[in-house]
Design an enzyme around this catalytic site. Sequence first.
Site, PDB file in Angstrom:
ATOM      1  N   GLU B  29       0.846  -1.195   0.000  1.00  0.00           N
ATOM      2  CA  GLU B  29       0.000   0.000   0.000  1.00  0.00           C
ATOM      3  C   GLU B  29       0.881   1.245   0.000  1.00  0.00           C
ATOM      4  O   GLU B  29       1.747   1.383   0.864  1.00  0.00           O
ATOM      5  CB  GLU B  29      -0.907  -0.018   1.243  1.00  0.00           C
ATOM      6  N   LEU B  58      -6.005  -1.755  -1.106  1.00  0.00           N
ATOM      7  CA  LEU B  58      -5.830  -1.838   0.348  1.00  0.00           C
ATOM      8  C   LEU B  58      -6.264  -3.216   0.861  1.00  0.00           C
ATOM      9  O   LEU B  58      -7.421  -3.391   1.254  1.00  0.00           O
ATOM     10  CB  LEU B  58      -6.680  -0.728   0.986  1.00  0.00           C
ATOM     11  N   GLU B  60      -4.184  -6.418   2.885  1.00  0.00           N
ATOM     12  CA  GLU B  60      -2.945  -7.073   3.303  1.00  0.00           C
ATOM     13  C   GLU B  60      -2.932  -8.552   2.942  1.00  0.00           C
ATOM     14  O   GLU B  60      -1.902  -9.108   2.574  1.00  0.00           O
ATOM     15  CB  GLU B  60      -2.752  -6.909   4.819  1.00  0.00           C
ATOM     16  N   GLN B  82       2.042  -1.974   5.961  1.00  0.00           N
ATOM     17  CA  GLN B  82       2.298  -0.607   6.427  1.00  0.00           C
ATOM     18  C   GLN B  82       2.720  -0.512   7.894  1.00  0.00           C
ATOM     19  O   GLN B  82       3.595   0.274   8.237  1.00  0.00           O
ATOM     20  CB  GLN B  82       1.058   0.233   6.170  1.00  0.00           C
ATOM     21  N   PHE B  83       2.082  -1.287   8.742  1.00  0.00           N
ATOM     22  CA  PHE B  83       2.432  -1.327  10.161  1.00  0.00           C
ATOM     23  C   PHE B  83       2.203  -2.760  10.644  1.00  0.00           C
ATOM     24  O   PHE B  83       1.285  -3.421  10.168  1.00  0.00           O
ATOM     25  CB  PHE B  83       1.540  -0.378  10.979  1.00  0.00           C
ATOM     26  N   HIS B 129      -0.095   1.057  16.011  1.00  0.00           N
ATOM     27  CA  HIS B 129       1.085   1.518  15.285  1.00  0.00           C
ATOM     28  C   HIS B 129       2.348   1.403  16.138  1.00  0.00           C
ATOM     29  O   HIS B 129       3.372   1.951  15.773  1.00  0.00           O
ATOM     30  CB  HIS B 129       0.928   2.973  14.845  1.00  0.00           C
TER      31      HIS B 129
HETATM   32  C1  LIG Z   1      -5.823  -2.874   7.752  1.00  0.00           C
HETATM   33  C2  LIG Z   1      -5.133  -1.583   7.610  1.00  0.00           C
HETATM   34  N1  LIG Z   1      -4.200  -1.448   6.662  1.00  0.00           N
HETATM   35  C3  LIG Z   1      -3.560  -0.277   6.519  1.00  0.00           C
HETATM   36  C4  LIG Z   1      -3.845   0.774   7.321  1.00  0.00           C
HETATM   37  C5  LIG Z   1      -3.130   2.102   7.132  1.00  0.00           C
HETATM   38  N2  LIG Z   1      -4.108   3.032   6.588  1.00  0.00           N
HETATM   39  C6  LIG Z   1      -4.774   3.862   7.396  1.00  0.00           C
HETATM   40  S1  LIG Z   1      -5.949   4.679   6.588  1.00  0.00           S
HETATM   41  C7  LIG Z   1      -5.547   3.984   5.124  1.00  0.00           C
HETATM   42  C8  LIG Z   1      -6.299   4.343   3.895  1.00  0.00           C
HETATM   43  C9  LIG Z   1      -7.753   4.227   4.116  1.00  0.00           C
HETATM   44  O1  LIG Z   1      -8.431   4.638   2.984  1.00  0.00           O
HETATM   45  P1  LIG Z   1      -9.999   4.727   2.965  1.00  0.00           P
HETATM   46  O2  LIG Z   1     -10.591   3.414   3.359  1.00  0.00           O
HETATM   47  O3  LIG Z   1     -10.394   5.270   1.656  1.00  0.00           O
HETATM   48  O4  LIG Z   1     -10.347   5.742   4.137  1.00  0.00           O
HETATM   49  P2  LIG Z   1      -9.905   7.282   4.242  1.00  0.00           P
HETATM   50  O5  LIG Z   1      -8.585   7.303   4.924  1.00  0.00           O
HETATM   51  O6  LIG Z   1      -9.852   7.854   2.885  1.00  0.00           O
HETATM   52  O7  LIG Z   1     -10.943   7.904   5.103  1.00  0.00           O
HETATM   53  C10 LIG Z   1      -4.500   3.101   5.284  1.00  0.00           C
HETATM   54  C11 LIG Z   1      -3.876   2.315   4.204  1.00  0.00           C
HETATM   55  C12 LIG Z   1      -4.811   0.580   8.309  1.00  0.00           C
HETATM   56  N3  LIG Z   1      -5.156   1.562   9.173  1.00  0.00           N
HETATM   57  N4  LIG Z   1      -5.448  -0.596   8.433  1.00  0.00           N
END
Ligand SMILES: Cc1ncc(C[n+]2csc(CCOP(=O)(O)OP(=O)(O)O)c2C)c(N)n1
Lengths: 363, 326
Positions: B29, B58, B60, B82-83, B129
Site C-alpha cells: 500500500e 488496500l 494485506e 504498512q504497520f 502503530h
Molecule cells: C488494515 C489496515 N491497513 C492499513 C492501514 C493504514 N491506513 C490507514 S488509513 C488507510 C487508507 C484508508 O483509505 P480509505 O478506506 O479510503 O479511508 P480514508 O482514509 O480515505 O478515510 C490506510 C492504508 C490501516 N489503518 N489498516
Amino acid sequence: MPRKKIKLEHSVEYLSILDEKGKPDKDLDPKIDKDTLLRMHRTMLLSRRFDEYQLRWQKQGRIGTFAPAKGQEASQIGSIAAVEDDDWMVPSFRETSVALWRGTPMSGLLLFNAGYNEGGEIPEGQNDLPISIPVASQITEAVGIAYAMKMQKKDRLVVSYFGDGATSEGDFHEALNFSQVFNTPNIFICQNNQWAISVPREQQTESRTLAQKALAYGMPGIQVDGNDPLAVYTATREAAERARKGDGPTLIECVTYRLSVHTTADDPGKYRDEEEEEKWEERDPIPRFQQYLKDRRILRKKDIDALEKEIDDEVKSAWDEVEEQIESLDDPLVMFDHLFEERPAYLEEQRQTMKQYREDNDG
Amino acid sequence: MAELTMVQAINLALEQEMEKDDSVHVLGEDVGVDGGVFRVTDGLLKKFGEDRVMDTPLAESAIVGMSVGMAIAGLKPVCELQFSGFSYFAFHQLEGQAARMRWRTRGRYNVPMVCRIPYGGGVRALEHHSESREAYYAHTPGLKMVIPSGPRNARALLVSAMRDPDPVIFFEGKAIYRAFREEVPDEEETIPLGESQIAREGGDLTMITYGAMTHRTLEAAEKLAEEDGIEAEVIDLLSISPLDDEKLSESVRKTGRVVIVHEAHRSFGPGAEIIARINEKSFYYLEAPIQRVTGYDVITPYFAREQDYIPDVARIITGARQAMAD
Ligand SMILES: Cc1ncc(C[n+]2csc(CCOP(=O)(O)OP(=O)(O)O)c2C)c(N)n1
Ligand SMILES: [Mg+2]
C-alpha cells in the site's frame, strides 16, 4: 441449451438533491424540520473549525496524529442525522462530525488525540463503538451488533462508516455478505473521498461505482452526492425504514472528497495536484448547505457570524479543559487497567513492579 | 560510503538488488507514487516502473497471498505491510501458506519472499502503530524473523533476506528509521540470517537485545561501566529466528550473568525463549537468575504513556544490576 444468459436486473441509483449552488430539487427535498437542519449545520461547522484548530495544535505538538474530516461533513452528518439517537454507530477513524453529533465531547476527542486512553471512553447512553483504525475491520462487528438487535427484538439499527479503500479488504466483503445472509438491520456508509492515502479511487478498484459491490451480495446499493447533506439524509432515511421493517441492509456510497491531508503524517503534495483539490473546494458541502438554509430563510448571514464566534469559543475552551485534565493524568499505572474484568496475579505483579520502580526513582 | 539513515539504507538495498535481479518486485500500500508512508521505497517506482513497484489496493491478505504466488512461480517479491498492527490481516497467508509451502509440497515449491513490516513504539503514533509482536512470527515454523538495529546492518540483512530461498519477516523499528545515520558502503554487504553481532564487548555481564532497543541497551552498558565498573557485553541478535545459539552460549559462558531487553510483551516473548535456550545449553555456567527488561503484558498504551511502557535506560540498568547481584 448449453449456453444462455442469466438475466441480472442490476442497476445503481444515483441521488443528488442540492445542486452545486445549493438549490434543491423541490420534489426530492426531504423537508427536514428546521431544528434538525440547524443542528446539522452547526455540527458540520463545528467539525470543520475543530479540524482546523486541531491541525494547528498538532503542528505545535499539543496533540498527535489525527485524520481530519474536512470535506466529508455532509456525508457524515447527512447519514447520522437520519437515524435515531439510540441506534448504534460504528465508526472508522475519520468520523469527527458523527462523533460530535452523537454527543462525544470535544475534550474527549482531544484527549484521545493527545495520546491518552481516557479519551477513548464512550459517554454513557451513547451506543457508539470506539474509533477503529484497522481498515474495514469494524464492519463485521457492525453486523454482529445488528444481529443482536434483531435477536433481542430491539428496534435499533446499526450505521457503520468506512472509506473507499476499505472496500478492497476482505472484511468489507465478508461483512456485507453476512449482513445480507442473516438479514440484519445495517446501513453501510462508504465515504468515497477519492483517496486511500496516496491511492486514487480509480486504482483501488475497476468497478464503476462502489455502490455496486452490494449487488453481488443481493443487497441494494445506492450512490449519492456525498457533499449534499439532503441526498445523504434521504438515502439513509430510506435505508433505515427498510432495515426497521426487517427488509435488511443497504450500502450507501457517498461521493465526496478528502479536502485535507490523509492524516497529519501525510503529504498529499506527493501524489495529487492542487487543481483537483481546488475543483473539489468549489463543491465544499458547507457553503452549499448554508446557501440552501439562507434561501429557505432558516439561517441569516448574521446567524452564521454569531455561530462562528460561539464555535470558536467552544473549541478553545475544550482545549483549556483538556489541558487541565491532562495535569491529573500523569499516572502510567492506568495502563494495567481495563484489560480484564479481574486482573490476574502475574499482571498485578508487573503493576507492583512498575509502582515500586517509580517510587524508587521518584517517578 | 555515505552516511545514511535506516530508511535510506533499506532503500539502497532494494534499489541495488532490483538492479541486479529483475525478478525482485516491490508491492504494498502506497509504496509507489508515495514512496511508502515512511518513504522507504521512495524513487523506486520512477526507476523500475509500475510492473515492479506495485501500488496495491488496500488488502494485506492479498498483498501477502499474491506475494506467495509470485514467489512460487519464480519472482522474488518484497512486500511491505504498512504497520505490524495490520499484518494480522495477512496472518493466515503467512502462517497457512508462505510458511508451509515448501513443507507441504515436500520441497517442490519454495517461497523466496520478504515481508517488510515497520514495528515498535516511540514515535507518538496511534493505536496499532506501536506494537512489537515479533514473537507471533518467530513462533511460526517455516518463517524466519529478522530485526536490524541500524542502517548498516539493515541494508546487509535485507540483501540476505532477499536472496534467502524461504520466507523472511523483516521488522523495521520505526523509532530508529531516522534517529541516526551510519556509514553504509556502496558495495554490497550481507549478514547471514541467523547470525547475531557483538555490539559491545565485555566480560562481566551479557546483555541480549535487538532492534530499536539495542541503542538504549548500549547506552545502559556505558553507564554501567562508568557508574558500577561493570563491563557488559551487548549482543545484538539481528535474527530472532533462527537464534544464534552459539554466540549466546559463548558470551553467557564467559560472563555467567544475563539480562535480556526487549520492547515486546513479557509473557511468551522472545526473552522467554532465549532464557530457555540458555538453560538448555549453559545452565551450569550461570551465576544468577537471568533478568528480563521488557514491555509489560498490557496493550501498548496510547502515546502519552508509551515511554512508560517501553524499557528505558534506567529500567535496563536496574535489570542489569539485579543480574549482577549475588
Ligand atoms: C488494515 C489496515 N491497513 C492499513 C492501514 C493504514 N491506513 C490507514 S488509513 C488507510 C487508507 C484508508 O483509505 P480509505 O478506506 O479510503 O479511508 P480514508 O482514509 O480515505 O478515510 C490506510 C492504508 C490501516 N489503518 N489498516
Ligand atoms: Mg478514502
